[in-house]
Write a protein that holds these residues in place. Structure first.
Motif, PDB file in Angstrom:
ATOM      1  N   GLY A 216      37.993  28.076  39.273  1.00  0.00           N
ATOM      2  CA  GLY A 216      37.898  29.503  39.033  1.00  0.00           C
ATOM      3  C   GLY A 216      37.920  29.758  37.529  1.00  0.00           C
ATOM      4  O   GLY A 216      38.655  29.091  36.792  1.00  0.00           O
ATOM      5  N   VAL A 231      40.448  31.227  44.980  1.00  0.00           N
ATOM      6  CA  VAL A 231      40.761  31.444  43.563  1.00  0.00           C
ATOM      7  C   VAL A 231      41.329  32.847  43.431  1.00  0.00           C
ATOM      8  O   VAL A 231      41.185  33.681  44.330  1.00  0.00           O
ATOM      9  CB  VAL A 231      39.513  31.279  42.671  1.00  0.00           C
ATOM     10  N   TRP A 235      38.574  36.657  39.598  1.00  0.00           N
ATOM     11  CA  TRP A 235      38.071  35.509  38.857  1.00  0.00           C
ATOM     12  C   TRP A 235      36.685  35.126  39.370  1.00  0.00           C
ATOM     13  O   TRP A 235      36.288  35.496  40.476  1.00  0.00           O
ATOM     14  CB  TRP A 235      39.006  34.314  39.015  1.00  0.00           C
ATOM     15  N   SER A 237      34.428  32.438  40.964  1.00  0.00           N
ATOM     16  CA  SER A 237      34.588  31.217  41.750  1.00  0.00           C
ATOM     17  C   SER A 237      33.484  30.220  41.418  1.00  0.00           C
ATOM     18  O   SER A 237      32.308  30.591  41.310  1.00  0.00           O
ATOM     19  CB  SER A 237      34.559  31.542  43.249  1.00  0.00           C
TER      20      SER A 237
END
Length: 259
Positions: A216, A231, A235, A237
């Protein structure tokens, strides 16, 4: 974090479906006798698909029984999707008439070949893709991709507290573990790339990720490696830490997962 199969496709012998529902929940779209079988060439017909694989009635398709379920509504149809391609297990999309709730088409993909064609993907003639005007919501399971929970949302354990994002985000490790459970929070542990050691990274809403080491990218642009596909929310991935387009993740898998 345990990875669960996201969709069940094979029809089992006896009187239960692959997820152990009574087959009374199967959609009755064929007059073929129970011992009849369809050839591969006929599997594009909905009646044959339902004869050889699993077709739920409207109510059964929306049961929160361990699957992540999303609903798309619009243009006279309702699409019920059980499972998600991100999980790596397979999924099924069941298209129903919005008024009669009659099943009109199916599109499915499984991780292993199934059915008379011994292939992973099927689509019946009556299936149409969701129209651009269709709205989507999450009925059961974790919420992500900024898709909101449905008004009548539930979770795999039957509870109604599906949207845990606001509750889980920002919790420390102890508080996150205390709030963990089906439909609640997941504590994520990862290691910063390069050379980081395993540590608590973030708390997020429930995530049943596939058991594949992935990465991530945090908001600052740093790469972290995680033991599965979950993740932190918000964020980016990076499946299997693929460095293509994510230079920060170069060498993430070479370093291994510090379990």
């Amino acid at each position: 974090m345990l990875a669960f199969g996201a969709i069940w496709l094979l029809r089992c012998s006896g009187n239960t479906s692959p997820d152990h529902r009574d087959t009374g929940t199967d959609a009755n779209v064929s007059d073929a006798p129970d011992d009849a079988h369809c050839e591969c060439s006929a599997m594009n017909a909905l009646s044959c698909y339902c004869q050889e694989l699993w077709c739920p009635v409207y109510e059964a398709a929306k049961e929160c029984s361990g699957a992540r379920i999303s609903i798309r509504t619009g243009c006279g149809h309702e699409w019920v999707q059980r499972g998600h391609p991100k999980w790596g297990y397979g999924y099924g999309i069941y298209a129903f008439d919005a008024i009669s709730h009659e099943l009109v088409g199916v599109k499915s993909e499984n991780e292993s070949p199934v059915g008379p064609c011994k292939k992973t993907a099927y689509q019946t003639d009556g299936f149409i893709d969701p129209c651009s005007a269709a709205t989507e919501c999450i009925l059961c399971g974790p919420t992500y991709d900024e898709i909101p929970p449905c008004a009548d949302a539930g979770t795999p354990d039957g509870s109604t507290d599906v949207d845990a994002s606001a509750v889980c985000k920002g919790l420390d490790e102890e508080a996150c573990l205390s709030a963990a459970g089906p439909g609640k929070c997941t504590a994520l542990y990862g290691a910063k790339v390069p050379g980081g050691t395993k540590q608590f990274v973030a708390c997020r809403s429930e995530c049943m990720g596939g058991a594949v080491v992935s990465c991530g990218i945090d908001p600052a642009g740093s790469c972290w490696v995680f033991p599965d596909t979950c993740v932190p929310e918000g964020w980016t991935s990076v499946f299997e830490c693929n460095p293509d387009g994510a230079p920060a993740c170069v060498g993430a898998l070479d370093a291994g997962w510090a379990g």
